[in-house]
Design a protein around this motif. Structure first.
Motif, mmCIF file in Angstrom:
data_model
loop_
_atom_site.group_PDB
_atom_site.id
_atom_site.type_symbol
_atom_site.label_atom_id
_atom_site.label_comp_id
_atom_site.label_asym_id
_atom_site.label_seq_id
_atom_site.Cartn_x
_atom_site.Cartn_y
_atom_site.Cartn_z
ATOM 1 N N GLU A 124 -5.109 8.089 4.319
ATOM 2 C CA GLU A 124 -5.156 8.014 5.784
ATOM 3 C C GLU A 124 -5.643 9.346 6.356
ATOM 4 O OE1 GLU A 124 -1.451 6.192 7.256
ATOM 5 O OE2 GLU A 124 -2.426 4.292 6.766
ATOM 6 N N ALA A 136 0.221 5.029 1.432
ATOM 7 C CA ALA A 136 -0.766 5.500 2.418
ATOM 8 C C ALA A 136 -0.573 6.963 2.834
ATOM 9 C CB ALA A 136 -0.707 4.585 3.641
ATOM 10 N N PRO A 137 -0.742 7.887 1.905
ATOM 11 C CA PRO A 137 -0.551 9.293 2.284
ATOM 12 C C PRO A 137 -1.689 9.848 3.143
ATOM 13 C CG PRO A 137 -1.333 9.159 0.015
ATOM 14 C CD PRO A 137 -1.130 7.742 0.481
ATOM 15 N N ARG A 147 0.820 -1.214 0.000
ATOM 16 C CA ARG A 147 0.000 0.000 0.000
ATOM 17 C C ARG A 147 0.845 1.250 0.000
ATOM 18 N NH1 ARG A 147 1.910 1.746 4.379
ATOM 19 N NH2 ARG A 147 1.469 0.914 6.443
HETATM 20 N N1 GLU Z 1 0.077 8.110 6.532
HETATM 21 C C1 GLU Z 1 1.481 8.020 6.795
HETATM 22 C C2 GLU Z 1 2.215 9.208 6.223
HETATM 23 O O1 GLU Z 1 1.698 9.947 5.427
HETATM 24 C C3 GLU Z 1 2.085 6.765 6.193
HETATM 25 C C4 GLU Z 1 1.953 5.634 7.108
HETATM 26 C C5 GLU Z 1 2.473 4.275 6.676
HETATM 27 O O2 GLU Z 1 2.907 4.087 5.539
HETATM 28 O O3 GLU Z 1 2.420 3.397 7.539
HETATM 29 O O4 GLU Z 1 3.343 9.447 6.600
#
Ligand code: GLU
Ligand code: ZN
Length: 291
Positions: free
Chosen positions: A42, A8-9, A6
């Motif tokens: 996220e 996950a931004p 994944r």
């Molecule tokens: N949402 C997190 C970020 O933008 C990434 C988290 C992850 O990859 O576990 O830094």
């Protein structure tokens, strides 16, 4: 396919060069190992997330040519998180904490990462509390051994790094640790590739994931972890907030091509000695050959 990875931004801003490097690693790992690519937005932090950033992230990925196989957004998954929380609560693994930020700072020691190590002051409060509170997960006091594909072996005890950590904050938002763990399990993520800046989260996420699987009487298949290096400034320091705030969107509006931007990121991350125009496929191959 062999597994699932994944990207996950968090939609608390537009994508910047740091995200772009992360995306290159994720797509490189997917190509190398034949993985399904999942885009996960996220947006657990409801106060800081904006729809404009969600749309912007998707548009910018498309403009750069990053294609993905599936998509989810955390704000649509409340029931899933609640179900897991209820299960952990029924196992006695969750408790309310009424400590304010000020109290937390004043009453707990700090570890070498600068984070506070919560000493468990509220562990024995009763469950039904009217005051504002967060909900914390009781970490297991044990050393967790894990390996990073790039950085090698680690042995870390979450009880010594952060102590019991929140799964829901005082504002009622799911925390990153909780939402990410639940998603990684429920979405059957087999490969986690992300920046070194969140490497510290790994042992606590392994502990929480193990607890969730135990609670549901399911086997826990640990994902492969790879934490990649970050873009640093010419003196080797982490990028400043201001540099990170400079978004891909601004570059795009100033007329840069995706290929010139990719070249610049490869240069800044140390993959090229000069910044030259690079196609997405070449950029992915270059990164893929580095691990
Ligand atoms: N949402 C997190 C970020 O933008 C990434 C988290 C992850 O990859 O576990 O830094
Ligand atoms: Zn407390």
């Amino acid at each position: 396919m062999a597994g699932k990875i994944r990207f996950a931004p968090s939609p608390t801003g537009y994508l910047h060069e740091g995200h772009l490097l992360s995306a290159l690693y994720v797509w490189a790992a997917a190509k190398k190992w034949g993985l399904h690519i999942h885009l996960r937005i996220e947006d657990h932090d409801r106060g800081r997330s904006r729809q404009a950033y969600v749309d912007g992230i998707r548009e910018d990925l498309e403009w750069l040519g990053f294609e993905y196989d599936s998509f989810s957004i955390q704000s649509e998954r409340n029931e899933i998180y609640q179900g897991v929380l209820d299960k952990l609560t029924s196992q006695g693994l969750i408790y309310p904490c009424t400590c304010s930020r000020k109290q937390l700072e004043a009453e707990n020691p700090k570890g070498d990462t600068g984070e506070i190590i919560y000493q468990g002051k509220c562990r024995n409060l009763c469950q039904n509390i009217a005051e504002p509170h967060s909900l914390r997960f009781k970490v297991t006091d044990k050393v967790i051994q894990w390996s990073d594909y790039r950085l090698g072996d680690f042995a870390e005890n979450p009880a010594m790094q952060c102590g019991d950590f929140p799964v829901k904050d005082r504002e009622g938002c799911w925390t990153y640790q909780f939402a990410a763990c639940v998603d990684d399990l429920e979405q059957e993520i087999t490969h986690i590739v992300r920046g070194e800046d969140i490497r510290n989260s790994t042992a606590r996420q392994i502990d929480l994931s193990q607890a969730i699987c135990n609670a549901f009487v399911k086997p826990y298949n640990r994902p492969l972890y790879l934490h990649h290096g970050l873009i640093v400034d010419p003196t080797g320091k982490k990028l400043s907030k201001r540099e990170l705030a400079h978004s891909i969107r601004q570059d795009k509006q100033e007329g840069i091509s995706p290929e010139a931007l990719l070249g610049r990121v490869l240069f800044k991350a140390g993959f090229q000695s000069v910044s030259h125009v690079t196609s997405l496929q070449d950029a992915i191959d270059k990164i893929s050959n580095s691990f």
